[in-house]
Design a protein around this motif. Structure first.
Motif, PDB file in Angstrom:
ATOM      1  N   VAL A  18     -63.321 -30.265 -77.376  1.00 56.30           N
ATOM      2  CA  VAL A  18     -62.954 -28.961 -76.818  1.00 56.30           C
ATOM      3  C   VAL A  18     -61.907 -29.126 -75.724  1.00 56.30           C
ATOM      4  CG1 VAL A  18     -65.189 -27.897 -77.348  1.00 56.30           C
ATOM      5  CG2 VAL A  18     -64.847 -28.969 -75.131  1.00 56.30           C
ATOM      6  N   SER A  19     -61.221 -28.033 -75.418  1.00 60.57           N
ATOM      7  CA  SER A  19     -60.246 -28.036 -74.326  1.00 60.57           C
ATOM      8  C   SER A  19     -60.974 -27.857 -73.003  1.00 60.57           C
ATOM      9  CB  SER A  19     -59.246 -26.890 -74.518  1.00 60.57           C
ATOM     10  OG  SER A  19     -59.866 -25.648 -74.244  1.00 60.57           O
ATOM     11  N   GLY A  25     -63.477 -27.324 -81.244  1.00 58.59           N
ATOM     12  CA  GLY A  25     -64.120 -26.046 -80.993  1.00 58.59           C
ATOM     13  C   GLY A  25     -63.509 -25.269 -79.848  1.00 58.59           C
ATOM     14  N   PHE A  26     -63.716 -23.952 -79.895  1.00 58.46           N
ATOM     15  CA  PHE A  26     -63.107 -23.034 -78.935  1.00 58.46           C
ATOM     16  C   PHE A  26     -64.096 -21.920 -78.612  1.00 58.46           C
ATOM     17  CE2 PHE A  26     -60.375 -24.748 -82.155  1.00 58.46           C
ATOM     18  CZ  PHE A  26     -59.445 -25.463 -81.411  1.00 58.46           C
ATOM     19  N   SER A  27     -64.180 -21.560 -77.339  1.00 60.95           N
ATOM     20  CA  SER A  27     -65.104 -20.503 -76.939  1.00 60.95           C
ATOM     21  C   SER A  27     -64.571 -19.116 -77.276  1.00 60.95           C
ATOM     22  CB  SER A  27     -65.412 -20.588 -75.442  1.00 60.95           C
ATOM     23  OG  SER A  27     -64.217 -20.494 -74.692  1.00 60.95           O
ATOM     24  N   ARG A  28     -63.244 -19.008 -77.501  1.00 58.41           N
ATOM     25  CA  ARG A  28     -62.630 -17.723 -77.837  1.00 58.41           C
ATOM     26  C   ARG A  28     -61.748 -17.857 -79.065  1.00 58.41           C
ATOM     27  NH1 ARG A  28     -60.219 -17.188 -72.080  1.00 58.41           N
ATOM     28  NH2 ARG A  28     -60.628 -19.383 -72.252  1.00 58.41           N
ATOM     29  N   GLU A  29     -61.724 -16.815 -79.882  1.00 58.14           N
ATOM     30  CA  GLU A  29     -60.901 -16.818 -81.093  1.00 58.14           C
ATOM     31  C   GLU A  29     -59.419 -16.945 -80.770  1.00 58.14           C
ATOM     32  OE1 GLU A  29     -62.085 -14.550 -84.920  1.00 58.14           O
ATOM     33  OE2 GLU A  29     -62.830 -13.342 -83.243  1.00 58.14           O
ATOM     34  N   GLU A  30     -58.984 -16.340 -79.648  1.00 58.80           N
ATOM     35  CA  GLU A  30     -57.575 -16.396 -79.266  1.00 58.80           C
ATOM     36  C   GLU A  30     -57.128 -17.837 -79.038  1.00 58.80           C
ATOM     37  OE1 GLU A  30     -59.844 -14.512 -77.441  1.00 58.80           O
ATOM     38  OE2 GLU A  30     -59.409 -12.659 -78.521  1.00 58.80           O
ATOM     39  N   ALA A  68     -52.516 -30.732 -79.060  1.00 55.41           N
ATOM     40  CA  ALA A  68     -52.765 -29.287 -78.947  1.00 55.41           C
ATOM     41  C   ALA A  68     -53.908 -29.013 -77.970  1.00 55.41           C
ATOM     42  CB  ALA A  68     -53.082 -28.692 -80.321  1.00 55.41           C
ATOM     43  N   MET A  69     -54.958 -29.822 -78.016  1.00 47.96           N
ATOM     44  CA  MET A  69     -56.075 -29.654 -77.079  1.00 47.96           C
ATOM     45  C   MET A  69     -55.634 -29.958 -75.651  1.00 47.96           C
ATOM     46  SD  MET A  69     -58.429 -28.452 -78.869  1.00 47.96           S
ATOM     47  CE  MET A  69     -60.091 -28.606 -78.282  1.00 47.96           C
ATOM     48  N   GLN A  70     -54.766 -30.949 -75.493  1.00 52.43           N
ATOM     49  CA  GLN A  70     -54.218 -31.289 -74.177  1.00 52.43           C
ATOM     50  C   GLN A  70     -53.421 -30.104 -73.621  1.00 52.43           C
ATOM     51  OE1 GLN A  70     -54.804 -34.365 -72.882  1.00 52.43           O
ATOM     52  NE2 GLN A  70     -53.652 -34.076 -71.005  1.00 52.43           N
ATOM     53  N   ILE A  71     -52.624 -29.480 -74.481  1.00 49.29           N
ATOM     54  CA  ILE A  71     -51.822 -28.327 -74.081  1.00 49.29           C
ATOM     55  C   ILE A  71     -52.729 -27.163 -73.694  1.00 49.29           C
ATOM     56  CG2 ILE A  71     -50.189 -26.569 -74.919  1.00 49.29           C
ATOM     57  CD1 ILE A  71     -49.005 -28.888 -76.716  1.00 49.29           C
ATOM     58  N   LEU A  72     -53.738 -26.885 -74.518  1.00 54.52           N
ATOM     59  CA  LEU A  72     -54.670 -25.785 -74.238  1.00 54.52           C
ATOM     60  C   LEU A  72     -55.440 -26.008 -72.943  1.00 54.52           C
ATOM     61  CD1 LEU A  72     -56.081 -25.078 -77.807  1.00 54.52           C
ATOM     62  CD2 LEU A  72     -54.568 -23.604 -76.478  1.00 54.52           C
ATOM     63  N   GLY A  73     -55.690 -27.260 -72.611  1.00 54.04           N
ATOM     64  CA  GLY A  73     -56.414 -27.569 -71.377  1.00 54.04           C
ATOM     65  C   GLY A  73     -55.531 -27.567 -70.143  1.00 54.04           C
ATOM     66  N   GLY A  74     -54.220 -27.477 -70.338  1.00 53.14           N
ATOM     67  CA  GLY A  74     -53.291 -27.525 -69.215  1.00 53.14           C
ATOM     68  C   GLY A  74     -53.321 -26.294 -68.328  1.00 53.14           C
ATOM     69  N   TYR A  75     -53.513 -25.145 -68.923  1.00 48.82           N
ATOM     70  CA  TYR A  75     -53.548 -23.869 -68.201  1.00 48.82           C
ATOM     71  C   TYR A  75     -54.554 -22.954 -68.878  1.00 48.82           C
ATOM     72  CZ  TYR A  75     -49.079 -25.168 -66.058  1.00 48.82           C
ATOM     73  OH  TYR A  75     -48.095 -25.808 -65.362  1.00 48.82           O
ATOM     74  N   ASP A  76     -54.893 -21.856 -68.184  1.00 47.63           N
ATOM     75  CA  ASP A  76     -55.729 -20.864 -68.846  1.00 47.63           C
ATOM     76  C   ASP A  76     -54.881 -20.212 -69.941  1.00 47.63           C
ATOM     77  OD1 ASP A  76     -54.810 -17.947 -67.775  1.00 47.63           O
ATOM     78  OD2 ASP A  76     -54.640 -19.427 -66.161  1.00 47.63           O
ATOM     79  N   LEU A  77     -55.535 -19.579 -70.891  1.00 46.06           N
ATOM     80  CA  LEU A  77     -54.868 -19.056 -72.080  1.00 46.06           C
ATOM     81  C   LEU A  77     -53.768 -18.047 -71.754  1.00 46.06           C
ATOM     82  CD1 LEU A  77     -55.108 -19.541 -75.100  1.00 46.06           C
ATOM     83  CD2 LEU A  77     -56.692 -17.630 -75.224  1.00 46.06           C
TER      84      LEU A  77
END
Length: 194
Positions: free
Chosen positions: A30-31, A61-66, A85-94
């Protein structure tokens, strides 16, 4: 193969969770955002993506569909795999990430660990239009340009004061809900960003 799994969080690590469902423990990468959203012992619904290669099979896995949608868009870009992609998603909030992509803010994207300028530019090139549509309220950003001239002037003024474009766009979009007029928007933003 799996759209989502509902179960109990029985373990957490720096980059993953163990989700128990019907006696089976799923090891899910997960991110940082999803990791922050869930707690051990909690019953959650995790949207999943099964990554299969001849030498690897991983569940993300992701807690939100977005967040899952953005992940799928990222891995469609040549040179970006699931781990990046997970690294990028974890870099900032969505929201911050989406605004950065929509506004073409490569500088902000490059602050994400492991993300170079060329890859950040590739992300903007491929996802800018889609991200602009996703940004909350199509009245704030469209293809990287703020629609209302007062808002554009306010963003420009904040940028000239050294505020990152992404932060400026976000602050101005929040301010327009409270006040109107360039001067009032700028003053409101400066108070909030101070």
């Amino acid at each position: 193969m799996y759209s989502y799994i509902t179960g109990k969080i029985v373990g957490k690590s720096a980059c993953g969770i163990v989700l128990e469902n019907n006696g089976i423990g799923y090891d899910i990468g997960v991110s940082g955002n999803t990791l922050y959203d869930v707690d051990t012992g909690e019953i959650v619904k995790i949207y999943t993506y099964l990554y299969v290669r001849e030498d690897e099979m991983s569940l993300y896995g992701f807690s939100r569909e977005e967040e899952k949608k953005l992940f799928l868009r990222l891995i469609d870009i040549s040179g970006i795999g699931p781990k990046m992609a997970m690294q990028i998603l974890g870099g900032y909030d969505l929201k911050t990430l989406t605004v950065a992509i929509a506004s073409g803010d490569v500088k902000t994207l490059c602050k994400i660990k492991g993300l170079g300028k060329k890859t950040a530019e590739l992300i903007v090139l491929n996802l800018r239009e889609v991200a602009a549509e996703d940004v909350a309220g199509a009245d704030t950003v469209a293809n990287g340009a703020v629609l209302d001239s007062d808002l554009a002037d306010a963003v420009f003024a904040l940028e000239s004061l050294g505020i990152a474009k992404t932060d400026a766009v976000r602050a101005v979009s929040e301010a327009q809900k409270q006040v109107s007029g360039v001067e009032n928007i700028i003053a409101y933003c400066l108070k909030r960003l101070a």
